[in-house]
Scaffold this active site. Structure first.
Site, PDB file in Angstrom:
ATOM      1  CG  HIS A 116      -0.329  -0.123   2.528  1.00 30.99           C
ATOM      2  ND1 HIS A 116      -0.834  -0.900   3.548  1.00 30.99           N
ATOM      3  CD2 HIS A 116       0.795   0.460   3.034  1.00 30.99           C
ATOM      4  CE1 HIS A 116      -0.055  -0.782   4.609  1.00 30.99           C
ATOM      5  NE2 HIS A 116       0.934   0.041   4.325  1.00 30.99           N
ATOM      6  CG  HIS A 144       0.235   3.692   8.067  1.00 32.29           C
ATOM      7  ND1 HIS A 144      -0.792   3.215   7.303  1.00 32.29           N
ATOM      8  CD2 HIS A 144       1.304   2.913   7.762  1.00 32.29           C
ATOM      9  CE1 HIS A 144      -0.370   2.190   6.563  1.00 32.29           C
ATOM     10  NE2 HIS A 144       0.889   1.982   6.831  1.00 32.29           N
ATOM     11  CG  HIS A 159       8.222  -1.422   3.711  1.00 34.87           C
ATOM     12  ND1 HIS A 159       7.402  -2.495   3.913  1.00 34.87           N
ATOM     13  CD2 HIS A 159       7.484  -0.338   4.074  1.00 34.87           C
ATOM     14  CE1 HIS A 159       6.227  -2.083   4.370  1.00 34.87           C
ATOM     15  NE2 HIS A 159       6.249  -0.783   4.495  1.00 34.87           N
ATOM     16  CD  GLU A 182       2.918  -1.858   6.362  1.00 38.85           C
ATOM     17  OE1 GLU A 182       2.701  -0.728   6.815  1.00 38.85           O
ATOM     18  OE2 GLU A 182       3.115  -2.065   5.140  1.00 38.85           O
TER      19      GLU A 182
HETATM   20  C1  DHB Z   1       5.942   3.606   2.672  1.00 38.19           C
HETATM   21  C2  DHB Z   1       5.429   2.313   2.741  1.00 38.19           C
HETATM   22  C3  DHB Z   1       4.410   2.015   3.623  1.00 38.19           C
HETATM   23  O1  DHB Z   1       3.876   0.791   3.799  1.00 38.19           O
HETATM   24  C4  DHB Z   1       3.884   2.999   4.406  1.00 38.19           C
HETATM   25  O2  DHB Z   1       2.864   2.694   5.192  1.00 38.19           O
HETATM   26  C5  DHB Z   1       4.395   4.295   4.348  1.00 38.19           C
HETATM   27  C6  DHB Z   1       5.418   4.584   3.471  1.00 38.19           C
HETATM   28  C7  DHB Z   1       7.002   3.949   1.724  1.00 38.19           C
HETATM   29  O3  DHB Z   1       7.534   3.072   1.055  1.00 38.19           O
HETATM   30  O4  DHB Z   1       7.298   5.121   1.550  1.00 38.19           O
HETATM   31 FE    FE Z   2       2.379   0.844   5.623  1.00 36.17          FE
END
Ligand code: DHB
Ligand code: FE
Length: 281
Positions: A12, A61, A195, A242
């Site tokens: 997302h 978030h 990530h 996540e």
């Molecule tokens: C990013 C990815 C995410 O899942 C999120 O919630 C906020 C930012 C990103 O890659 O910038």
């Molecule tokens: Fe996220």
């Protein structure tokens, strides 16, 4: 009787929303990101695949919930939800309309099945929910399906285990199958893949680990259920956790068959993953 016909998972990443909202889909950076959703857009537009309802498993978030209240598992039961302002104005997307009767039915069944859901009657929904809708449905005047939002805390520890998320999915499946209306229901898991957004390891991407995770959604779900938090943290970065939301989706499916997969690096600072799973018997 309502039936879960498919599971869909997608990252997302907020940048996907920016690309769509600002008309950048054809720019070289975005083109390969969006190309991976073309198959899904065509598939979901076919009458036999078009969902009446999407149960959309996502995380907030710190948009609707701050540090004051942190539900582990929550379900949106209100009639509709609005896109949250995450600091640069709400995303220009249609209102999210719920299937409130189904949402209340799922809430009741899950709670009687020992999952203590927090019932949410008022909240704004952030990129965790709106970006997957945009990636798959584009920019319609209204969303083509009703959305039951299910929110999982993956922001503040303690976080539910992957196995508990899987069992939540199993409970959702039982609840849906007890709902008396004929509905084509899909369940979507969102977030991931590897990530890390902050600290010395910011920018961490682990393509091998991600691809094995995608493989095992069909090849070895039992392994995925047992992945401990520390492995997500170590191998997939701090926000890789996540992916437990994909396990909610997986738990709601039986012998899923992979129909489509998209994996692209980078999207923002992350690995982008997307998969479509047909529900088996
Ligand atoms: C990013 C990815 C995410 O899942 C999120 O919630 C906020 C930012 C990103 O890659 O910038
Ligand atoms: Fe996220």
């Amino acid at each position: 009787m309502a039936k879960i016909t498919a599971g869909v998972a997608t990252s997302h990443v907020p940048l996907i929303g920016v690309g769509i909202d600002q008309g950048k889909c054809d720019e070289p950076y975005f083109k390969p990101i969006f190309a991976g959703y073309d198959w899904t857009k065509e598939w979901i537009a076919k009458p036999e695949n078009k969902p009446d309802v999407v149960i959309l498993v996502y995380n907030d978030h710190a948009s609707a919930f701050g540090q004051e209240i942190i539900p582990t598992f929550a379900i949106g039961c209100a009639e509709e939800f609005t896109s949250a302002d995450e600091g640069w104005g709400p995303r220009p997307v249609p209102k999210i309309k719920n299937h409130s009767d189904l949402a209340w039915h799922i809430a009741e069944n899950l709670i009687l099945d020992e999952f203590d859901m927090t019932i949410i009657n008022e909240m704004d929904v952030d990129h965790g929910l709106t970006v997957p809708l945009s990636a798959i449905f584009g920019q319609p005047d209204s969303w083509p399906a009703l959305i039951v939002p299910i929110m999982i805390n993956v922001v503040t520890y303690p976080i539910a285990s992957g196995d508990r998320c899987f069992r939540l999915g199993q409970s959702i499946k039982r609840a849906v199958e007890r709902f008396p209306s004929d509905l084509n229901v899909q369940i979507w898991g969102t977030g991931g893949m590897s990530h890390q957004l902050q600290g010395p390891r910011a920018g961490l991407i682990n393509q091998k680990w991600d691809q094995t995770f995608l493989d095992d959604l069909t090849a070895d779900p039992e392994r995925l259920r047992q992945i401990p938090h520390i492995e997500y943290l170590r191998e997939a970065g701090s926000e890789g956790i996540e992916l437990v939301m994909w396990l909610v989706m997986l738990g709601a499916l039986t012998n899923p068959k992979e129909l489509h997969r998209h994996y692209h690096v980078p999207a923002s600072n992350t690995a982008l993953g997307h998969i479509v799973l047909e529900n088996g018997k």
